[in-house]
Scaffold this motif. Structure first.
Motif, PDB file in Angstrom:
ATOM      1  N   ASN A 178      -2.763 -14.589  19.378  1.00  0.00           N
ATOM      2  CA  ASN A 178      -3.900 -13.932  18.717  1.00  0.00           C
ATOM      3  C   ASN A 178      -4.553 -14.870  17.705  1.00  0.00           C
ATOM      4  N   HIS A 179      -3.728 -15.655  17.018  1.00  0.00           N
ATOM      5  CA  HIS A 179      -4.272 -16.609  16.039  1.00  0.00           C
ATOM      6  C   HIS A 179      -5.124 -17.668  16.732  1.00  0.00           C
ATOM      7  N   ILE A 180      -4.651 -18.180  17.875  1.00  0.00           N
ATOM      8  CA  ILE A 180      -5.411 -19.188  18.607  1.00  0.00           C
ATOM      9  C   ILE A 180      -6.734 -18.599  19.104  1.00  0.00           C
ATOM     10  N   ILE A 181      -6.696 -17.329  19.531  1.00  0.00           N
ATOM     11  CA  ILE A 181      -7.928 -16.670  19.993  1.00  0.00           C
ATOM     12  C   ILE A 181      -8.934 -16.577  18.847  1.00  0.00           C
ATOM     13  N   GLN A 182      -8.449 -16.216  17.663  1.00  0.00           N
ATOM     14  CA  GLN A 182      -9.351 -16.099  16.511  1.00  0.00           C
ATOM     15  C   GLN A 182      -9.959 -17.451  16.138  1.00  0.00           C
ATOM     16  N   LEU A 183      -9.165 -18.526  16.277  1.00  0.00           N
ATOM     17  CA  LEU A 183      -9.692 -19.860  15.981  1.00  0.00           C
ATOM     18  C   LEU A 183     -10.755 -20.274  17.003  1.00  0.00           C
ATOM     19  N   ALA A 184     -10.587 -19.833  18.262  1.00  0.00           N
ATOM     20  CA  ALA A 184     -11.483 -20.281  19.327  1.00  0.00           C
ATOM     21  C   ALA A 184     -12.754 -19.446  19.432  1.00  0.00           C
ATOM     22  N   LEU A 185     -12.727 -18.179  18.975  1.00  0.00           N
ATOM     23  CA  LEU A 185     -13.883 -17.298  19.153  1.00  0.00           C
ATOM     24  C   LEU A 185     -15.185 -17.854  18.566  1.00  0.00           C
ATOM     25  N   PRO A 186     -15.170 -18.434  17.327  1.00  0.00           N
ATOM     26  CA  PRO A 186     -16.438 -18.975  16.809  1.00  0.00           C
ATOM     27  C   PRO A 186     -17.032 -20.069  17.699  1.00  0.00           C
ATOM     28  N   PHE A 187     -16.182 -20.923  18.286  1.00  0.00           N
ATOM     29  CA  PHE A 187     -16.691 -21.982  19.148  1.00  0.00           C
ATOM     30  C   PHE A 187     -17.249 -21.395  20.443  1.00  0.00           C
ATOM     31  N   GLN A 188     -16.574 -20.380  20.984  1.00  0.00           N
ATOM     32  CA  GLN A 188     -17.066 -19.721  22.207  1.00  0.00           C
ATOM     33  C   GLN A 188     -18.444 -19.105  21.962  1.00  0.00           C
ATOM     34  N   GLU A 189     -18.570 -18.360  20.857  1.00  0.00           N
ATOM     35  CA  GLU A 189     -19.843 -17.704  20.565  1.00  0.00           C
ATOM     36  C   GLU A 189     -20.936 -18.723  20.248  1.00  0.00           C
ATOM     37  N   SER A 190     -20.543 -19.827  19.587  1.00  0.00           N
ATOM     38  CA  SER A 190     -21.521 -20.844  19.213  1.00  0.00           C
ATOM     39  C   SER A 190     -22.132 -21.507  20.433  1.00  0.00           C
ATOM     40  N   ILE A 191     -21.310 -21.977  21.377  1.00  0.00           N
ATOM     41  CA  ILE A 191     -21.878 -22.699  22.534  1.00  0.00           C
ATOM     42  C   ILE A 191     -22.647 -21.748  23.438  1.00  0.00           C
ATOM     43  N   GLN A 192     -22.182 -20.468  23.556  1.00  0.00           N
ATOM     44  CA  GLN A 192     -22.957 -19.494  24.329  1.00  0.00           C
ATOM     45  C   GLN A 192     -24.326 -19.281  23.702  1.00  0.00           C
ATOM     46  N   GLY A 193     -24.350 -19.148  22.363  1.00  0.00           N
ATOM     47  CA  GLY A 193     -25.623 -18.911  21.690  1.00  0.00           C
ATOM     48  C   GLY A 193     -26.568 -20.090  21.812  1.00  0.00           C
ATOM     49  N   VAL A 194     -26.047 -21.322  21.670  1.00  0.00           N
ATOM     50  CA  VAL A 194     -26.899 -22.514  21.756  1.00  0.00           C
ATOM     51  C   VAL A 194     -27.525 -22.628  23.144  1.00  0.00           C
ATOM     52  N   ILE A 195     -26.697 -22.436  24.199  1.00  0.00           N
ATOM     53  CA  ILE A 195     -27.226 -22.558  25.564  1.00  0.00           C
ATOM     54  C   ILE A 195     -28.226 -21.442  25.865  1.00  0.00           C
ATOM     55  N   LYS A 196     -27.903 -20.206  25.507  1.00  0.00           N
ATOM     56  CA  LYS A 196     -28.800 -19.086  25.809  1.00  0.00           C
ATOM     57  C   LYS A 196     -30.119 -19.206  25.037  1.00  0.00           C
ATOM     58  N   GLU A 197     -30.047 -19.759  23.804  1.00  0.00           N
ATOM     59  CA  GLU A 197     -31.283 -19.953  23.039  1.00  0.00           C
ATOM     60  C   GLU A 197     -32.229 -20.888  23.779  1.00  0.00           C
ATOM     61  N   ARG A 198     -31.681 -21.943  24.381  1.00  0.00           N
ATOM     62  CA  ARG A 198     -32.535 -22.891  25.101  1.00  0.00           C
ATOM     63  C   ARG A 198     -32.964 -22.334  26.453  1.00  0.00           C
ATOM     64  N   PHE A 199     -32.104 -21.574  27.109  1.00  0.00           N
ATOM     65  CA  PHE A 199     -32.494 -20.970  28.380  1.00  0.00           C
ATOM     66  C   PHE A 199     -33.625 -19.955  28.185  1.00  0.00           C
ATOM     67  N   ALA A 200     -33.681 -19.361  26.981  1.00  0.00           N
ATOM     68  CA  ALA A 200     -34.747 -18.387  26.721  1.00  0.00           C
ATOM     69  C   ALA A 200     -36.131 -19.028  26.817  1.00  0.00           C
ATOM     70  N   LEU A 201     -36.193 -20.357  26.631  1.00  0.00           N
ATOM     71  CA  LEU A 201     -37.484 -21.039  26.720  1.00  0.00           C
ATOM     72  C   LEU A 201     -38.062 -20.958  28.135  1.00  0.00           C
ATOM     73  N   VAL A 202     -37.183 -20.821  29.151  1.00  0.00           N
ATOM     74  CA  VAL A 202     -37.668 -20.775  30.537  1.00  0.00           C
ATOM     75  C   VAL A 202     -38.573 -19.561  30.749  1.00  0.00           C
ATOM     76  N   GLU A 203     -38.246 -18.442  30.066  1.00  0.00           N
ATOM     77  CA  GLU A 203     -39.090 -17.252  30.211  1.00  0.00           C
ATOM     78  C   GLU A 203     -40.503 -17.542  29.713  1.00  0.00           C
ATOM     79  N   GLY A 204     -40.596 -18.222  28.557  1.00  0.00           N
ATOM     80  CA  GLY A 204     -41.912 -18.597  28.053  1.00  0.00           C
ATOM     81  C   GLY A 204     -42.626 -19.542  28.996  1.00  0.00           C
ATOM     82  N   LEU A 205     -41.884 -20.462  29.601  1.00  0.00           N
ATOM     83  CA  LEU A 205     -42.467 -21.411  30.545  1.00  0.00           C
ATOM     84  C   LEU A 205     -42.992 -20.670  31.785  1.00  0.00           C
TER      85      LEU A 205
END
Length: 632
Positions: free
Chosen positions: A55-82
């Protein structure tokens, strides 16, 4: 700890201290009893340590999981505008405006290799072109790579955003590609494409700052594209990336064994101490036969002290489940009973539910090997009637011949663990809700942008008007982005501090009108008012339109000018009053807001209606627009 069989053996040994064989048997029984009890406790403790470490390892990893998902999805959102751009702009004018549009959505975001539009599948418009010359003119529909053919076919069939990679790009480096088909009049027209450089994405997601854990990432086909294949059994965290599911594989950098050892060593040390005391007792018993009685009492005292020092409750019962003995301090602390209040009573006195007591009774019929490694969760009650959750292990108490003569009940209060688990679950649920809210906000803002673009396209009548339309649209979109930036910087994800936001917005507008705005001064009369994002967005665009209108038209043929922005609240009616005033040339004598053909004025009316507000204006000694609306 004492049992009936152990007491009989000990009494016989003290009466017959010249019988070495009997003394050896007594010692062996004691050692076996200690070993059996501590084997159960040690196994149970190790299971808890493994669960806690995971559980401790999961808690340490969750911020990194959410961060990379958010960064990629933020850039993919540009495709809709395109896609919206490609669908709305005639192909013959795309070449003239593509670079400006692409630069606007690109906005210096790290990790974007290029943005392109491919009419008929041919990447005709590419931004930036520098270092991406190999992309220009490439026909995606005839790409020789099977993976690319497959993904493009899926994009054409589904109309959804389809990703490829991460893999080695033709122009070098590891990249991730997102493509979406553009349809005009229900017919395929082309593709909108964005290519991401993965190393900057990893850097922005702070993966290199994971100091205590090792992270690897695996795509939907099981290929490791970041990090090394983890040693040992990793924790798997699912990552939803567009139409694919990736896995983040996480292990402790020091290894599972070291992580477990950090928590286990105090308990292991206690076990070692017990073994030393038991062995020492055996040596003393053998070497000093004639002082057996004193040595036996001394060992008994040691064992009793150790028994009573354990924080978990240990109950010794006979084969009818009547309580024979218990560790007094833990029993008093956990249940509120003194030992003499429990001895001779059935264990049902400690159970809150008869069903739990019956379940334990049925379980006791199982063989010894199953009972020694199994722990059950039950609900127990204290002397004062309060109940609490607990874990119970009940290994068998055996005599010399291996016959079951009773039970050893090991009880641990898991109230705090349950609270921690509930808190963890609630935290995960809160994060899910927050992510859903972010998605909802992004969708709403994209809808607003699409609506603004639809309104703006009617203003385009020439190249110059098109350029000015893009500047105006950029300012409107920027006014929306400043709201989200304000939320991020203040740490409040639901309310915008309007005074800070207005000052920043006007400062940015001044920069966008570099030539004329330098001669214009601004003053503020702003109260500390906060709005939810659903009201802050239309209010922000409204302020943008009024300020832009004043900068463009109020100070024609004047050397200087002044704009005053006021935001106040009528506390008695909870009405918010927004006023934008200038000391410019004022309104034409025949000005009518209802008959105005200006897109800006139409937006002002629409946004006022969206706020359920009222709009008034004055053209004396300059121009003043006032909007009154209720607060949140």
């Amino acid at each position: 700890m004492e049992s009936g069989a152990a007491q009989e053996y000990l009494s016989f040994a003290m009466k017959s201290n010249n019988d070495i064989k009997t003394l050896s048997l007594v010692l062996l029984i004691i050692i076996l009893a200690v070993g059996a009890a501590w084997t159960v406790i040690n196994s149970w403790c190790y299971a808890l340590v493994k669960e806690q470490t995971r559980n401790h390892i999961i808690q340490l990893a969750l911020p990194f999981q959410e961060s990379i998902q958010g960064v990629i999805k933020e850039r993919f959102a540009l495709v809709e505008g395109l896609c919206s751009f490609a669908g709305a702009v005639p192909e013959k004018t795309i070449a003239a405006v593509f670079n400006d549009f692409a630069a606007g959505i690109y906005d210096g975001k790290k990790g974007i290799r290029n943005i392109s539009i491919a009419p008929g599948g041919i990447q005709k418009y590419v931004y930036p072109l520098q270092d991406n010359e190999i992309v220009a003119g490439h026909n995606l529909l005839s790409d020789p790579r099977l993976e690319v053919q497959r993904d493009i076919q899926r994009a054409l069939e589904t109309g959804e955003l389809i990703i490829s990679g991460p893999y080695e790009l033709r122009q070098g480096g590891q990249g991730l590609i997102a493509r979406k088909a553009v349809f005009k009049n229900d017919r395929f027209w082309g593709l909108a494409v964005i290519v991401l450089d993965m190393p900057p994405i990893y850097q922005e997601s702070s993966l290199d700052k994971a100091e205590t854990i090792e992270i690897a990432m695996q795509d939907a086909e099981g290929r490791i594209f970041y990090g090394q294949e983890p040693a040992g059994k990793p924790v798997h965290l699912k990552m939803d990336i567009s139409d694919e599911v990736w896995q983040m594989l996480v292990v402790p950098r020091a290894g599972w064994f070291n992580e477990h050892f950090k928590l286990m060593w105090p308990f292991s040390l206690m076990t070692l101490i017990i073994a030393v005391f038991t062995g020492g007792g055996a040596v003393l018993l053998t070497r000093q036969l004639f002082s057996l009685s004193q040595k036996a009492k001394w060992e008994q005292l040691q064992y009793k002290n150790l028994f009573n020092s354990i924080h978990d409750v240990i109950l010794i019962t006979d084969d009818q489940r009547h309580i024979v003995n218990a560790n007094q301090p833990a029993t008093r602390s956990m249940f509120g009973y003194e030992l003499d209040e429990l001895v001779g009573k059935e264990t049902s006195v400690l159970y809150a539910l008869n069903s739990d007591h019956e379940r334990i009774g049925n379980w006791l019929s199982e063989n010894f090997s199953e009972r020694i490694k199994t722990v059950l969760e039950v609900t127990l009650k204290r002397k004062n009637g309060s109940v609490f959750p607990a874990e119970v292990g009940v290994p068998a108490l055996l005599d010399d011949n291996g016959r079951i003569i009773g039970n050893i009940g090991i009880i641990r209060d898991i109230t705090e663990r349950k609270k921690a688990q509930a808190a963890l679950h609630q935290e995960i649920e809160d994060k899910k809700i927050l992510i859903q809210e972010i998605h909802h906000r992004v969708k709403n803002n994209l809808n607003i942008v699409a609506s603004l673009l639809n309104l703006q396209k009617g203003e385009v009548r020439s190249t110059e008007s098109a350029r000015q339309s893009f500047v105006d649209m950029s300012n409107r979109i920027h006014s929306m982005s400043l709201i989200h930036d304000s939320l991020y910087n203040t740490g409040n994800v639901s309310r915008v501090i309007m005074s800070t936001y207005i000052r920043r917005l006007i400062g940015e507008l001044g920069k966008s009108f570099a030539g004329g705005s330098s001669r214009i001064t601004t003053s503020f009369d702003l109260e500390d008012i906060q709005l939810t994002i659903t009201r802050a967005v239309p209010c922000g665009i409204l302020i943008n339109e009024l300020i832009t209108n004043a900068i463009k038209h109020a100070f024609t043929s004047r050397a200087e000018g002044k704009i005053t922005v006021s935001l106040k609240r009528k506390t008695e009616t909870d009405t918010i009053i927004l006023t934008v005033r200038d000391n410019g040339v004022g309104l034409r004598y025949d000005f009518s807001l209802e008959s105005s053909s200006s897109l800006g004025m139409r937006l002002v009316q629409l946004l006022t209606a969206q706020l359920d507000g009222t709009l008034s204006y004055s053209g004396d000694n300059g121009t003043a627009f006032t909007v009154e609306f209720t607060g949140d």
